[in-house]
Design an enzyme around this catalytic site. Structure first.
Site, PDB file in Angstrom:
ATOM      1  N   CYS A  28      13.818  11.731   6.424  1.00 16.50           N
ATOM      2  CA  CYS A  28      13.597  11.362   7.555  1.00 16.50           C
ATOM      3  C   CYS A  28      14.423  11.529   8.277  1.00 16.50           C
ATOM      4  CB  CYS A  28      13.388  10.208   7.342  1.00 16.50           C
ATOM      5  SG  CYS A  28      13.604   9.259   6.611  1.00 16.50           S
ATOM      6  N   GLU A  88       9.129  16.915  14.964  1.00 17.26           N
ATOM      7  CA  GLU A  88      10.050  17.040  13.065  1.00 17.26           C
ATOM      8  C   GLU A  88       9.276  17.599  12.128  1.00 17.26           C
ATOM      9  OE1 GLU A  88       9.170  13.074  11.250  1.00 17.26           O
ATOM     10  OE2 GLU A  88      10.797  13.524  10.251  1.00 17.26           O
ATOM     11  N   GLU A 106       9.568   2.257  10.804  1.00 15.28           N
ATOM     12  CA  GLU A 106      10.718   3.682  10.713  1.00 15.28           C
ATOM     13  C   GLU A 106       9.805   4.848  10.259  1.00 15.28           C
ATOM     14  OE1 GLU A 106      14.066   3.160  10.489  1.00 15.28           O
ATOM     15  OE2 GLU A 106      14.605   1.297  10.327  1.00 15.28           O
ATOM     16  N   LYS A 142       0.776  -1.294  -0.067  1.00 12.61           N
ATOM     17  CA  LYS A 142      -0.306  -0.014   0.264  1.00 12.61           C
ATOM     18  C   LYS A 142       0.865   0.996   0.364  1.00 12.61           C
ATOM     19  CE  LYS A 142      -1.638   3.034   2.290  1.00 12.61           C
ATOM     20  NZ  LYS A 142      -1.912   4.316   1.513  1.00 12.61           N
TER      21      LYS A 142
END
Ligand code: NDP
Length: 479
Positions: free
Chosen positions: A282, A381, A248, A173
């Protein structure tokens, strides 16, 4: 252009419950294509097909699996320019970055083609005389792969290739924002002749298709890359049914610049690590932790360099930084720039929305100074072209600030001191440490992953990938 790109379920290309348009963030009038969106019933069907295909795929010859993966890798490499162009058009990273990412996906498939043949076990003497002990690895079964938008072909590749190499079946997906690269990759896998049911593509919403994978007992493992919030929600559900998990998630990666740093190296690391790929990595260096002795020279030179970067259409020659991926992400970036200023940081470069000849989500790369590590802009973040400079007095303070974070993906140091470089490699609480290199940009054949809130479960990539994609069996024999 308006042809429907279908999902691939149980060996058939099938239309979805509805459709979604794929829009170019560099040019909002450019519709890249129309893509199927699966519903829960289609996700269920894909899981069923993968389950049915698993026994024979798990028992298939390693040579056959190696051949398939090698052929897929070769096709990706042969088509890297076209795939890279599609990727840049839908995600917004520059064309060289897009082509580089496509090439990486090809190399990953070829690496795992080789790994297929290297799944060695162990034969160990038993503590009991006359008994043989063997430790072997087996596939875990059906794996649900849920991927983010920021690496639309490399992240799918580094999950799909090891899954298939070690004999697992896949339900993939991709993120809704970037179905184009996922669909192109799926087509390459299908055309390589992988048997029916082994690989399934279910494009669609995370809240529908992703949830279906996470909650279904027939899915033995979930490998997810994405935001912390989604990762935590997935973990809470998947653990209820004891699924194997690999997550992750985000980062708040520090780049330390010591007083003894080579200024040119420090600038290149900061610009590449914090701003390339529009800061949407990231592993981006969003905290620049800079020694007081070099601080003013570094900030002034970095501001000058940022002003010269060309922010424009991802596909245009000479573009250094493409657009932000979508309107929601642009709003998030702008909100954080405002939050940083309210908390006392100074905006010394960029931060404005830019108009270009085509209407897109363009943002001038932003630099905040006089930041502290307690500010939200230093702790959360942002995932855009925004970095904060935190001034420190010495190496010890730099390390303490670098490690003072809920994340632990990547960390860098720029220094000419072997002593400090060596110490930082040990003292850093990140999964990946860079010396005189940007925090972003990694090899494809070695482990990738972090600590603390950045990652959960075994590492991805390289031969360490087998820790997630296989399960160990210990067999005792009395001959
Ligand atoms: P999201 O967490 O929003 O989405 C990631 C994937 O999860 C998408 O495919 C999404 O589907 C899906 N998803 C959303 N909700 C659910 C749900 N309830 N159940 C199951 N699946 C769901 O992340 P982004 O796509 O916005 O990616 C950006 C994030 O990824 C950043 O935070 C970044 O740090 C992180 N990232 C981490 C990396 C790492 O290795 N540590 C590497 C790259 C990115 P959809 O969006 O289609 O609805």
């Amino acid at each position: 252009m308006t042809d429907l790109h279908r999902n691939y379920i149980a060996g058939e290309w099938v239309a979805g419950a509805d459709t979604a348009k794929n829009i170019n963030p560099s040019d909002l009038s450019d519709v890249i294509g129309v893509y199927a969106r699966a519903d829960k019933a289609q996700a269920d069907a894909a899981i069923g097909a993968a389950r049915a295909a698993f026994p024979s795929w798990a028992a298939s010859s390693v040579q056959d699996r190696a051949n398939w993966l090698d052929a897929i890798g070769n096709t990706i490499l042969a088509r890297k320019d076209e795939l890279g162009r599609l990727l840049s058009r839908e995600e917004g990273k520059t064309l060289p970055e897009g082509v580089g990412e496509a090439a990486r996906a090809g190399q990953i498939f070829k690496f795992f083609a080789g790994e297929t043949l290297r799944l060695a076990g162990e034969k160990i003497p038993s503590v009991r005389p006359g008994i043989d002990v063997e430790v072997t690895r087996e596939p875990i079964g059906v794996i649900g792969l849920i991927t983010p938008w920021n690496f639309p072909i490399a992240i799918p590749a580094w999950k799909i290739a090891p899954a298939l190499a070690y004999g697992n079946c896949v339900v993939f997906k991709p993120a809704e924002l970037v179905p184009g690269s996922a669909w192109a990759l799926a087509e390459i896998i299908v055309n390589a002749g992988v048997p029916k049911g082994v690989f399934n593509l279910v494009m669609g919403r995370g809240s529908i298709v992703g949830e279906a994978l996470v909650n279904d007992r027939r899915v033995d493992g979930i490998s997810f890359t994405g935001s912390v919030a989604t990762g935590r929600a997935i973990a809470a559900k998947a653990i209820q049914r004891m699924a194997k998990l690999q997550l992750e998630m985000g980062g708040k990666n520090p780049l330390i610049v010591l007083d003894d740093a080579d200024l040119a190296v420090a600038l290149n690391c900061a610009i590449n690590g914090a701003y390339f790929s529009t800061g949407q990595r990231c592993t981006a260096s969003s905290r620049l932790i800079v020694g007081a002795g070099i601080h003013d020279r570094f900030v002034s030179a970095l501001s000058d360099r940022l002003a010269k970067l060309k922010v424009d259409d991802a596909l245009a020659p000479g573009t250094d930084i493409g657009p932000v991926v979508d309107e929601a992400q642009l709003k998030q970036d702008l909100d954080y720039i405002g939050i940083g200023q309210k908390e006392g940081a100074k905006l010394v470069a960029g931060g404005q929305v830019l108009e270009r000849s085509k209407k897109g989500h363009y943002l001038a790369p932003a630099l905040l100074t006089e930041a502290t590590n307690a500010m939200r802009t230093s702790r959360e973040e942002i995932f855009g072209p925004v970095a904060s400079v935190i001034r420190v007095q010495d190496y010890d303070e730099a390390v303490s600030v670098a490690n003072d974070t809920d994340f632990g993906l990547s960390a860098g140091i720029v220094t000419t001191s072997l002593k400090h470089a060596s110490h930082f490699k040990r003292a850093s609480e990140a999964g990946m440490v860079m010396v005189n290199l940007p925090t972003a940009g990694v090899d494809y054949h070695v482990p990738f992953g972090g600590r603390k809130g950045s990652s959960y479960g075994p590492r991805e990539q390289g031969r360490y990938a087998r820790e997630f994609f296989t399960v160990v069996k210990t067999a005792y024999t009395l001959p």
